[in-house]
Design an enzyme around this catalytic site. Structure first.
Site, PDB file in Angstrom:
ATOM      1  CE  LYS A 186      -8.231 111.481  54.977  1.00 12.32           C
ATOM      2  NZ  LYS A 186      -7.524 110.334  55.420  1.00 12.32           N
ATOM      3  CB  CYS A 187     -16.836 109.048  58.207  1.00  8.46           C
ATOM      4  SG  CYS A 187     -18.491 109.127  58.909  1.00  8.46           S
TER       5      CYS A 187
END
Length: 180
Positions: A34-35
């Site tokens: 989730k970057c």
């Protein structure tokens, strides 16, 4: 010393010795689902597919140490990588890669290839660290997700590429090592 003296836990908690990859050129990267850099899974997979038959591999080591951008369990991480990016290279178990809890492999990698600043095409993408996490910029530790280390066939750490460096930008260096 070489990376072959280290191991990392796989998705079910078993030790995987890097000696199993002896003789291969490798990228070892700390990753997160989730970057803003998660799209790099696609570039890492492209490199893996292009060079795997020439003695090359990628090893992803997920970590939740950067804004909790890897919140899932190991099964969820594996599923995410396969479903969203078609990842076929090894994705290990989630672990710590910086500070006191860093696994020995990442302690070794950062000792061998210290932080030399941000370079490449997207340096401005790292400005948030100075503003939000200036303490991360001290020393040689991992600065953020998708720090990539290049390992030669002898197990020596020969390069470090920070988060802002796209995997494709590593291609010439990989080809050079594969030709040696």
């Amino acid at each position: 010393m070489s990376v072959y003296e280290y191991s990392v836990k796989d998705k079910v908690g078993n030790d995987v010795s890097l000696k199993d990859f002896e003789g291969q050129v490798m990228i070892i990267a700390n990753t997160a689902s989730k970057c803003g850099f998660t799209h790099q899974y696609e570039g890492l997979e492209a490199l893996y597919k292009e060079f795997k038959d020439k003695g090359f591999t990628v090893i992803a080591v997920p970590s939740n140490q950067f804004e909790e951008q890897e919140p899932g369990n190991n099964d969820e991480i594996q599923h995410f990588c396969k479903l969203n990016y078609g990842v076929t290279f090894p994705v290990m178990g989630k672990t710590e890669v910086r500070d006191a809890g860093a696994i020995p492999l990442f302690q070794y990698l950062t000792k061998e290839q210290g932080f030399k600043g941000f370079h490449g095409n997207h340096v401005e993408s790292m400005d948030f660290l100075q503003e939000e996490y200036p303490e991360f910029l001290k020393g040689d530790s991992i600065k953020w997700n998708f720090t990539k280390f290049l390992i030669n066939r002898k197990g020596e750490v020969v390069g470090r590429y920070e988060s802002n460096v796209e995997p494709a930008e590593m291609k010439a260096d990989i080809e050079k090592l594969l030709a040696e």
